[in-house]
Design an enzyme around this catalytic site. Structure first.
Site, short mmCIF file in Angstrom:
data_model
loop_
_atom_site.label_atom_id
_atom_site.label_comp_id
_atom_site.label_asym_id
_atom_site.label_seq_id
_atom_site.Cartn_x
_atom_site.Cartn_y
_atom_site.Cartn_z
N LYS A 57 -4.19 5.59 131.16
CA LYS A 57 -3.56 6.61 130.30
C LYS A 57 -2.13 6.91 130.75
CE LYS A 57 -7.92 9.13 129.50
NZ LYS A 57 -8.44 8.60 128.24
N GLN B 236 -5.62 13.83 131.53
CA GLN B 236 -4.67 14.10 130.46
C GLN B 236 -3.38 14.77 130.96
OE1 GLN B 236 -5.00 13.02 127.41
NE2 GLN B 236 -7.13 12.35 127.56
N CYS C 63 -15.45 12.32 122.87
CA CYS C 63 -16.25 12.51 124.09
C CYS C 63 -16.32 13.98 124.49
CB CYS C 63 -15.73 11.67 125.26
SG CYS C 63 -15.80 9.91 124.95
#
Lengths: 413, 134
Positions: free
Chosen positions: A231, A208, A371
């Site tokens: 991502k 992230q 998750c």
């Protein structure tokens, strides 16, 4: 891109993403789920096609032109990604399918070789399942013990617990750089110092953070960093592990097969040097090359401007969402301590229903536990709705999110 | 969306029928949807081969709660054999909203049926088999 962007022009950036030109349910799509997977710019999509049309061949094998070209492009991509992360050498960068596979690689290879019964692995309550389950499996194989740092009321690590939970039995600390639910940005440099003080290694889950802010592994001082290409504007099926070279070179292989060997005898083999030792079988060639293209794209825009853009969006979103009395937002209040990921619950409306109502207005968000079941248990909610922002999102999309939430509240009131 | 959240669904989600637990239930079973964290438990009181009473509990989205409400209404007083034969199509017809093209929401709608069937058949029953014809 046609020309380098000198300043952040979100509308110009949006034009580079073909998928964002579409409508959903008769409305322009507001894609607010980049924390799950980002959209892809034209350059990345074209790069995939270019490989298959022009020079598709296996790498590190043929002596003919296509294979040489593919090998060159694949290794050049490794170099681009390694530089992007501030690695000392491309040899420190192993291509994997995604961050999950990279964690599993470390757990199987480094973990099995270094963990003994009674050794400790320190995790945190905000970890994604991909940074929990592989360690549970390793603990079951080796007799190691898992421990977790707790969170304060704003979803930040309780660092005081390091004094007791980090000790001479700790072999590894595995922590996310940025929470995929709370947005919390963790003090990785500090954690590296503390881990190294007890001779433990630090693994950082960069899934992230790497897409959204400048990440330099040498500045962070970590020992392992994992990330996913999909991502960060790259294709699915490609990600990576960065590890300090001396660690990587001492690690036994993970998967066995072609490409990862030097000599194969009938009863034993010798293994290739790093990083090939960890890349058994034909790799995701097109995807790796296209990940290199994604890195070029992100560098063109600039990671600092991306972080700045997202910080502005985050600030605006937190302000607008704060107007909704029935909304509970999780994570730090201070934009400097968090990334542009906002998880929330709307009183009286299940997160799944919130997401469905938003979808009807063309606003794509995620609902569920993302998750992170242990984190949701800690927050004492079964699920949350999550809006996450990226390079192509606009303040108008924040307004549409807020309007959709008001609509959901009205529908279910 | 407006097709999904019809008034009947919203009413059942707001004021679900047969919500709660049964003291001395003959069988009770809970199912989870790991995707969204929803859970539905179904308690059954079976007498003389008939479902004499039924309750459901748990938490979930409007679709799963409305589905549980409608399903428990439908099987109350039903012979066990008939309840065992109660199909996905029967339930979808009862719910009456277009879910077949939305596999995620279909899972929400079918969670209560899964809880009922596994409860009635025991652990050997695999509801997943029924998803194959989607």
């Amino acid at each position: 891109m046609a020309a380098p962007l000198t300043q952040f022009d979100v509308l110009a950036i949006r034009r580079e993403f073909p998928i964002l030109q579409q409508e959903v349910n008769g409305k322009p799509v507001a894609f607010l789920d980049s924390a799950a997977s980002s959209q892809k710019p034209r350059a990345v999509i074209d790069c995939l096609e270019d490989y298959y049309r022009r020079y598709n061949a296996n790498v590190h094998r043929g002596v003919y032109k296509f294979s040489e070209e593919a090998t060159f492009a694949y290794e050049r991509a490794r170099g681009k990604v390694a530089r992007f992360l501030g690695a000392a050498s491309p040899r420190e960068l192993v291509f994997t399918r995604n961050a999950t596979e990279a964690v599993n690689l470390v757990a199987h290879s480094w973990g099995s070789a270094n963990l003994r019964p009674g050794d400790h692995i320190l995790l945190t309550l905000m970890e994604h399942h991909s940074n929990i389950v592989p360690w549970q499996m390793l603990a079951a194989r080796t007799g190691a013990v898992l421990d977790y740092l707790s969170l304060d009321g704003e979803g930040r690590l309780v660092l005081e617990e390091l004094d007791s939970k980090l000790n001479e039995r700790t072999r590894l600390v595995a922590v996310t750089h940025q929470s995929n639910v709370l947005g919390t940005i963790n003090p990785v440099q500090y954690l590296a110092e503390r881990a190294h003080a007890v001779d433990a290694k630090l693994l950082v889950d960069g899934a992230q953070s790497v897409p959204h802010m400048p990440v330099n592994v040498r500045d962070l001082g970590c020992d392992f960093l994992v990330f996913s290409g999909h991502k960060m504007c790259g294709p699915t099926g490609i990600g990576g592990l960065w590890a300090r070279r001396e660690l990587l070179e001492a690690m036994p292989p993970f998967l066995g097969g072609g490409s990862m060997i030097k000599v194969v005898e009938l009863d034993h083999s010798t293994y290739a040097d790093v990083p090939a030792r960890f890349e058994a079988g034909t790799p995701a060639i097109a995807e790796a090359i296209a990940l290199g293209e994604a890195v070029d794209f992100l560098n063109t825009v600039g990671l600092e401007p991306i972080r700045q853009h997202e910080r502005e969006l985050l600030g605006y979103a937190l302000e607008r969402l704060g107007e909704l009395a029935e909304l509970t937002i999780y994570g730090p209040h201070d934009c400097e301590q968090r990334g542009a990921v906002i998880s929330f619950t709307l009183q009286g409306v299940h997160p799944h229903d919130v997401a469905a109502v938003l979808d009807s207005d063309g606003v794509a968000v995620r609902a569920g536990h993302h998750c992170t079941q242990p984190l949701h248990r800690h927050l004492a909610v079964p699920a949350t709705t999550r809006a996450s922002f990226y390079i192509y999102n606009t303040p108008e999309e924040v307004d549409r999110l807020v309007a959709g939430l008001a609509k959901a509240r009205k529908l279910f009131a | 969306m407006d097709d999904i959240y019809r008034e009947q669904i919203l009413e059942h989600a707001r004021y679900p029928h047969n919500y709660g637990t049964l003291e001395g239930a003959t069988c009770s079973h809970e199912e989870h949807n790991p995707l969204c964290g929803d859970r539905v438990r179904i308690d059954l009181l079976i007498a003389d081969g008939v479902i004499a009473d039924v309750r459901f509990s748990g938490r979930g989205c409007a679709i799963s709660q409305a589905s549980a409400s409608l399903l428990t209404d439908a099987v109350k007083g039903m012979p066990v054999e008939a309840a065992k034969a109660y199909s996905k199509d029967d339930l979808l017809e009862l719910i009456g909203i277009p879910l077949r093209t939305n596999p995620t929401r279909l899972k929400c709608a079918l969670l209560p049926l899964k809880a009922l069937k596994v409860g009635l058949y025991g652990v050997g029953y695999s509801h997943e088999d029924e998803d194959d014809d989607l």
